[in-house]
Write a protein that holds these residues in place. Structure first.
Motif, PDB file in Angstrom:
ATOM      1  N   HIS A 279       0.825  -1.213   0.000  1.00  0.00           N
ATOM      2  CA  HIS A 279       0.000   0.000   0.000  1.00  0.00           C
ATOM      3  C   HIS A 279       0.860   1.265   0.000  1.00  0.00           C
ATOM      4  O   HIS A 279       0.616   2.203  -0.773  1.00  0.00           O
ATOM      5  N   LEU A 280       1.879   1.306   0.844  1.00  0.00           N
ATOM      6  CA  LEU A 280       2.734   2.488   0.927  1.00  0.00           C
ATOM      7  C   LEU A 280       3.546   2.681  -0.354  1.00  0.00           C
ATOM      8  O   LEU A 280       3.834   3.809  -0.753  1.00  0.00           O
ATOM      9  N   ALA A 281       3.919   1.590  -0.990  1.00  0.00           N
ATOM     10  CA  ALA A 281       4.717   1.672  -2.213  1.00  0.00           C
ATOM     11  C   ALA A 281       3.874   1.996  -3.440  1.00  0.00           C
ATOM     12  O   ALA A 281       4.404   2.494  -4.446  1.00  0.00           O
ATOM     13  N   ASP A 282       2.600   1.726  -3.383  1.00  0.00           N
ATOM     14  CA  ASP A 282       1.696   1.894  -4.520  1.00  0.00           C
ATOM     15  C   ASP A 282       1.689   3.357  -4.983  1.00  0.00           C
ATOM     16  O   ASP A 282       1.534   4.268  -4.167  1.00  0.00           O
ATOM     17  N   PRO A 283       1.843   3.610  -6.286  1.00  0.00           N
ATOM     18  CA  PRO A 283       1.780   4.991  -6.791  1.00  0.00           C
ATOM     19  C   PRO A 283       0.478   5.699  -6.438  1.00  0.00           C
ATOM     20  O   PRO A 283       0.441   6.940  -6.376  1.00  0.00           O
ATOM     21  N   ARG A 284      -0.579   4.946  -6.170  1.00  0.00           N
ATOM     22  CA  ARG A 284      -1.841   5.565  -5.767  1.00  0.00           C
ATOM     23  C   ARG A 284      -1.771   6.160  -4.367  1.00  0.00           C
ATOM     24  O   ARG A 284      -2.686   6.878  -3.941  1.00  0.00           O
ATOM     25  N   SER A 285      -0.689   5.871  -3.633  1.00  0.00           N
ATOM     26  CA  SER A 285      -0.426   6.504  -2.336  1.00  0.00           C
ATOM     27  C   SER A 285       0.548   7.663  -2.513  1.00  0.00           C
ATOM     28  O   SER A 285       1.405   7.909  -1.658  1.00  0.00           O
ATOM     29  N   GLY A 286       0.417   8.379  -3.607  1.00  0.00           N
ATOM     30  CA  GLY A 286       1.398   9.394  -3.980  1.00  0.00           C
ATOM     31  C   GLY A 286       1.547  10.560  -3.025  1.00  0.00           C
ATOM     32  O   GLY A 286       2.559  11.257  -3.058  1.00  0.00           O
ATOM     33  N   SER A 287       0.566  10.798  -2.160  1.00  0.00           N
ATOM     34  CA  SER A 287       0.681  11.885  -1.185  1.00  0.00           C
ATOM     35  C   SER A 287       1.137  11.387   0.178  1.00  0.00           C
ATOM     36  O   SER A 287       1.106  12.140   1.160  1.00  0.00           O
ATOM     37  N   THR A 288       1.541  10.126   0.242  1.00  0.00           N
ATOM     38  CA  THR A 288       1.973   9.554   1.512  1.00  0.00           C
ATOM     39  C   THR A 288       3.486   9.431   1.534  1.00  0.00           C
ATOM     40  O   THR A 288       4.066   8.620   0.811  1.00  0.00           O
ATOM     41  N   THR A 289       4.125  10.249   2.348  1.00  0.00           N
ATOM     42  CA  THR A 289       5.575  10.151   2.536  1.00  0.00           C
ATOM     43  C   THR A 289       5.916  10.638   3.935  1.00  0.00           C
ATOM     44  O   THR A 289       5.189  11.453   4.521  1.00  0.00           O
ATOM     45  N   GLY A 290       6.985  10.119   4.494  1.00  0.00           N
ATOM     46  CA  GLY A 290       7.331  10.449   5.867  1.00  0.00           C
ATOM     47  C   GLY A 290       6.333   9.888   6.867  1.00  0.00           C
ATOM     48  O   GLY A 290       6.167  10.426   7.961  1.00  0.00           O
ATOM     49  N   THR A 291       5.686   8.777   6.513  1.00  0.00           N
ATOM     50  CA  THR A 291       4.648   8.176   7.354  1.00  0.00           C
ATOM     51  C   THR A 291       5.176   6.915   8.041  1.00  0.00           C
ATOM     52  O   THR A 291       5.885   6.119   7.431  1.00  0.00           O
ATOM     53  N   VAL A 292       4.819   6.767   9.307  1.00  0.00           N
ATOM     54  CA  VAL A 292       5.138   5.557  10.074  1.00  0.00           C
ATOM     55  C   VAL A 292       3.821   4.843  10.330  1.00  0.00           C
ATOM     56  O   VAL A 292       2.970   5.346  11.056  1.00  0.00           O
ATOM     57  N   LEU A 293       3.640   3.692   9.722  1.00  0.00           N
ATOM     58  CA  LEU A 293       2.354   2.987   9.772  1.00  0.00           C
ATOM     59  C   LEU A 293       2.464   1.771  10.686  1.00  0.00           C
ATOM     60  O   LEU A 293       3.221   0.838  10.408  1.00  0.00           O
ATOM     61  N   ALA A 294       1.717   1.792  11.764  1.00  0.00           N
ATOM     62  CA  ALA A 294       1.738   0.684  12.722  1.00  0.00           C
ATOM     63  C   ALA A 294       0.857  -0.456  12.233  1.00  0.00           C
ATOM     64  O   ALA A 294      -0.311  -0.252  11.893  1.00  0.00           O
ATOM     65  N   ILE A 295       1.424  -1.652  12.202  1.00  0.00           N
ATOM     66  CA  ILE A 295       0.684  -2.878  11.883  1.00  0.00           C
ATOM     67  C   ILE A 295       0.875  -3.781  13.096  1.00  0.00           C
ATOM     68  O   ILE A 295       1.607  -4.772  13.065  1.00  0.00           O
ATOM     69  N   ASP A 296       0.238  -3.410  14.185  1.00  0.00           N
ATOM     70  CA  ASP A 296       0.600  -3.982  15.483  1.00  0.00           C
ATOM     71  C   ASP A 296      -0.581  -4.478  16.302  1.00  0.00           C
ATOM     72  O   ASP A 296      -0.436  -4.748  17.492  1.00  0.00           O
ATOM     73  N   GLY A 297      -1.761  -4.580  15.683  1.00  0.00           N
ATOM     74  CA  GLY A 297      -2.915  -5.025  16.445  1.00  0.00           C
ATOM     75  C   GLY A 297      -3.292  -4.089  17.572  1.00  0.00           C
ATOM     76  O   GLY A 297      -3.921  -4.500  18.551  1.00  0.00           O
ATOM     77  N   GLY A 298      -2.922  -2.810  17.454  1.00  0.00           N
ATOM     78  CA  GLY A 298      -3.254  -1.815  18.471  1.00  0.00           C
ATOM     79  C   GLY A 298      -2.267  -1.714  19.607  1.00  0.00           C
ATOM     80  O   GLY A 298      -2.490  -0.987  20.581  1.00  0.00           O
ATOM     81  N   MET A 299      -1.143  -2.404  19.516  1.00  0.00           N
ATOM     82  CA  MET A 299      -0.186  -2.462  20.634  1.00  0.00           C
ATOM     83  C   MET A 299       0.338  -1.093  21.032  1.00  0.00           C
ATOM     84  O   MET A 299       0.566  -0.812  22.216  1.00  0.00           O
ATOM     85  N   HIS A 300       0.532  -0.211  20.060  1.00  0.00           N
ATOM     86  CA  HIS A 300       1.093   1.112  20.360  1.00  0.00           C
ATOM     87  C   HIS A 300       0.086   2.032  21.031  1.00  0.00           C
ATOM     88  O   HIS A 300       0.449   2.839  21.896  1.00  0.00           O
ATOM     89  N   THR A 301      -1.184   1.924  20.671  1.00  0.00           N
ATOM     90  CA  THR A 301      -2.156   2.920  21.112  1.00  0.00           C
ATOM     91  C   THR A 301      -3.238   2.392  22.030  1.00  0.00           C
ATOM     92  O   THR A 301      -3.911   3.186  22.715  1.00  0.00           O
ATOM     93  N   LEU A 302      -3.468   1.096  22.071  1.00  0.00           N
ATOM     94  CA  LEU A 302      -4.584   0.547  22.849  1.00  0.00           C
ATOM     95  C   LEU A 302      -4.069  -0.218  24.061  1.00  0.00           C
ATOM     96  O   LEU A 302      -2.967  -0.732  24.066  1.00  0.00           O
ATOM     97  N   ARG A 303      -4.912  -0.282  25.067  1.00  0.00           N
ATOM     98  CA  ARG A 303      -4.595  -1.063  26.278  1.00  0.00           C
ATOM     99  C   ARG A 303      -5.761  -1.987  26.584  1.00  0.00           C
ATOM    100  O   ARG A 303      -6.910  -1.549  26.669  1.00  0.00           O
ATOM    101  N   ARG A 304      -5.450  -3.272  26.733  1.00  0.00           N
ATOM    102  CA  ARG A 304      -6.480  -4.240  27.073  1.00  0.00           C
ATOM    103  C   ARG A 304      -6.792  -4.150  28.553  1.00  0.00           C
ATOM    104  O   ARG A 304      -5.923  -3.811  29.375  1.00  0.00           O
ATOM    105  N   PRO A 305      -8.038  -4.450  28.944  1.00  0.00           N
ATOM    106  CA  PRO A 305      -8.359  -4.473  30.372  1.00  0.00           C
ATOM    107  C   PRO A 305      -7.482  -5.460  31.125  1.00  0.00           C
ATOM    108  O   PRO A 305      -7.124  -6.517  30.589  1.00  0.00           O
ATOM    109  N   THR A 306      -7.093  -5.120  32.317  1.00  0.00           N
ATOM    110  CA  THR A 306      -6.228  -5.991  33.116  1.00  0.00           C
ATOM    111  C   THR A 306      -7.015  -7.055  33.891  1.00  0.00           C
ATOM    112  O   THR A 306      -6.422  -7.924  34.500  1.00  0.00           O
ATOM    113  N   SER A 307      -8.319  -6.946  33.868  1.00  0.00           N
ATOM    114  CA  SER A 307      -9.104  -7.953  34.575  1.00  0.00           C
ATOM    115  C   SER A 307     -10.442  -8.162  33.866  1.00  0.00           C
ATOM    116  O   SER A 307     -10.800  -7.411  32.984  1.00  0.00           O
TER     117      SER A 307
END
Length: 246
Positions: free
Chosen positions: A218-246
């Motif tokens: 997707h990032l390499a696709d020419p149709r993403s021509g306005s996307t540069t300097g982007t860091v795309l997380a493919i992490d199942g929400g690990m960076h931004t979400l927190r699961r309940p502890t109980s």
């Protein structure tokens, strides 16, 4: 993406192989670089390269570009792992991991840039890691290398934007790849370690190589021509979400 010419480092297995397969499905012409070519993705050209050796990288990139008839896309995917705190890895190990994970990207990119400058649809995608964002136990060296890759990605994006070359990176969470399995095999309790890695993913499962590959394409696709300097997380929400502890 039919006919675009793609070069992938570390393309013989795991995320690299999945990415090669996705590009092939999209009609791209694909070459891979790897140290071990005993298994390579179907319908790709393969060249031996050691990312810690500049001459090896330059030679392989030149061979790939000549064989493909140029380069439009570079995927810097190759990398190695490391475990431990700052006390656990020797200076030699620090130099080895940084040399492959960080300087390896530099070597491949500068070898590919003369060809990418000739393309009207040039893009570079670096495989980084959620470790660049999130403090993980026993990953000091690996995290440092990937934090540097993320910073390098943004600097490259700024440097090469005037040349029409887009640069982005993906930050996978823990992916279910042969590399991760090798780490698990070294653990005292492989099943328990896999369960721990799975539990820290908010989705409750490891990331698949295909999911990361989809994001890279997707990032390499020419149709993403306005996307540069982007860091795309493919992490199942690990960076931004927190699961309940109980």
């Amino acid at each position: 993406m039919k006919g675009l010419k793609v070069l992938i480092t570390g393309g013989a297995s795991g995320i690299g192989a999945a990415t090669a397969a996705r590009f092939v499905e999209e009609g791209a012409l694909v070459a891979i670089l790897d140290r071990d070519l005993s298994q390579t993705p179907a319908n790709t050209q393969a060249f031996v390269a050691d990312l810690s050796d500049d001459a090896s990288v330059r030679s392989a990139v030149e061979q790939a570009a000549q064989s493909l008839g140029g380069l439009d896309i570079l995927v810097n995917n190759a990398g190695i792992g490391a475990q431990g705190t700052v006390e656990d890895n020797s200076d030699e190990e620090w130099h080895r991991v940084l040399d492959v994970n960080l300087v390896g990207i530099v070597r491949a990119s500068r070898a590919a840039l003369p060809y990418l400058r000739e393309s009207s649809q040039a893009a570079i995608v670096n495989t980084c890691s959620i470790a660049a964002w999130t403090g993980l136990v026993q990953r000091a060296l690996y995290s440092a290398s990937k934090g540097a890759v993320q910073a390098l990605t943004l600097a490259m994006a700024a440097d090469h934007l005037p040349e029409g070359i887009r640069v982005n990176c993906v930050n996978p969470g823990t992916a279910d790849t042969p590399w991760v399995q090798r780490l698990l095999d070294k653990a005292d309790d492989p099943a328990g370690e896999r369960a721990r890695l799975t539990a820290r993913q908010p989705t409750g499962r490891l990331v698949s190589a295909d999911e990361v590959a989809h994001a890279i394409v997707h990032l390499a696709d020419p149709r993403s021509g306005s996307t540069t300097g982007t860091v795309l997380a493919i992490d199942g929400g690990m960076h931004t979400l927190r699961r309940p502890t109980s």
